[in-house]
Design an enzyme around this catalytic site. Structure first.
Site: not given
Ligand SMILES: Cc1cc2nc3c(=O)[nH]c(=O)nc-3n(C[C@H](O)[C@H](O)[C@H](O)COP(=O)(O)O)c2cc1C
Length: 344
Positions: A116, A120, A181, A183-184, A219, A248
């Site tokens: 994925n 966010f 994450s 993805n940022t 995390k 994560n």
């Protein structure tokens, strides 16, 4: 029933669309009188032997739903009926944001994995806080996973985390600072020692100033080196964290059964599910041993069976969380783990 009937239908759909179908149907079904009681009867396995007290909170059982499934806290009352001991909402950012363009969620069925790059997508902290304030089920323990907006530069990231904390402080039971994450853009740079200490100190200063401080956790990514994990433990001590969430999703793609060219064609994102299991457990074991068991760990990554959950707990996790296993195995997985814990 989930694996033979529901999952084959859902897996025909685009992965994000399937997510919304599950959401909408669970919500609609739960409005029909008697459905919640039925779901509880089917899925909510309770036993006094499952109770855990961790960072001052009393969990009815140690199996939680990981962040990212109910980012906006729209389904907490319904999820409470499925037997979870706790649900982590978010990641929530101060301002609402759409996340990355679709497609951004992909299945790798042969590996029982997901990739994925949601980025966010969420309704923003104020809307999520208002929703949590209206929830009916007050028993369920809620974790609040907080992040920064995509357009907030890293130099100002701490202010975003403080804003998320302030907005949710009255409506969640514990907090998770998410700097892991993939993805940022640039987010994971906040895992470096100096920016991380600064960020956590700022959130913790607000937290410890409250009459009742909330447990504050961090995390972390599974892609950190041992030296970086050592730093994390030092930072956790220095900033008085209550615990860690490990781990994560990973940016690693090694060891997959799925065709490499296909995996590459999906592009960037975090890999979750079975291929993450062993590395996540390794990180938990390392952190547990290096901290002499002094820092509670929520174990996450590739839990698809009771044995997988027991492995995380044996490695030193105090609690576990799942996401991808919930998609592949269905809601019965939660009860299966809890039953295995009772029977030892
Ligand atoms: C679609 C998807 C979205 C996710 N979103 C978030 C998120 O917003 N914040 C977060 O901290 N973790 C997020 N995660 C990571 C999960 O919480 C979990 O830590 C990770 O997927 C490993 O567990 P699993 O193998 O059981 O899925 C997401 C995972 C998936 C699959």
């Amino acid at each position: 029933m989930y694996k033979s009937l529901v999952k084959p239908l859902l897996f025909q759909l685009d992965a994000e669309r399937a997510h919304h179908v599950v959401f909408d149907n669970l919500r609609r079904a739960a409005r029909v009188p008697g459905t919640k009681a039925l779901l509880r009867k089917l899925y909510d396995f309770q036993h006094p032997g499952l109770a855990r007290e961790v960072f001052g909170l009393k969990f009815p059982n140690p199996v939680g739903l990981a962040a990212g499934f109910d980012k906006n806290a729209v389904l907490t009352d319904e999820l409470a009926t499925l037997g979870f001991g706790f649900v982590e909402i978010g990641t929530v950012t101060p301002r609402p944001q759409p996340g990355n363009p679709a497609p951004r969620l992909f299945r790798l069925p042969r590996d029982e994995a997901l990739v994925n790059r949601m980025g966010f997508n969420n309704d923003g902290a104020a809307a999520v806080a208002a929703r949590l304030a209206r929830r009916r089920d007050r028993q369920l323990i809620i974790g609040g996973n907080i992040g920064k907006n995509k357009d907030t530069p890293n130099e100002h990231a701490a202010a975003d985390y403080v804003a998320g904390f302030e907005a949710l402080a009255e409506v969640v039971d514990y907090f998770v600072v998410n700097v892991s994450s993939p993805n940022t853009p640039g987010l994971r740079q906040l895992q470096e020692k100096k920016p991380l200490i600064d960020l956590l100190q700022q959130v913790q200063a607000r937290n410890l100033g409250r009459t009742v401080p909330r447990p504050l956790l961090l995390k972390i990514a599974p892609d950190l080196t041992d030296a970086q994990l050592d730093d994390i433990l030092e930072i956790a001590r220095e900033t008085q964290l209550s615990g860690l969430v490990a781990t994560n999703t990973t940016i690693e793609r090694a060891g997959l059964t799925t065709d490499g060219a296909y995996v590459a064609s999906l592009g960037a994102g975090g890999l979750s599910g079975r291929p993450l299991r062993a590395r996540a457990t390794e990180v938990i074991r390392y952190l547990h041993q290096k901290s002499d068991g002094g820092l509670p760990i929520i174990g996450s990554g590739g839990i698809h069976s009771a044995a997988d959950a027991l492995e995380k707990l044996a490695a030193g996790a105090a609690l576990v969380q799942l996401y991808t296993g919930f998609i592949y195995e269905g809601p019965a997985l939660v009860g299966r783990i809890n039953k295995a814990l009772v029977s030892g």
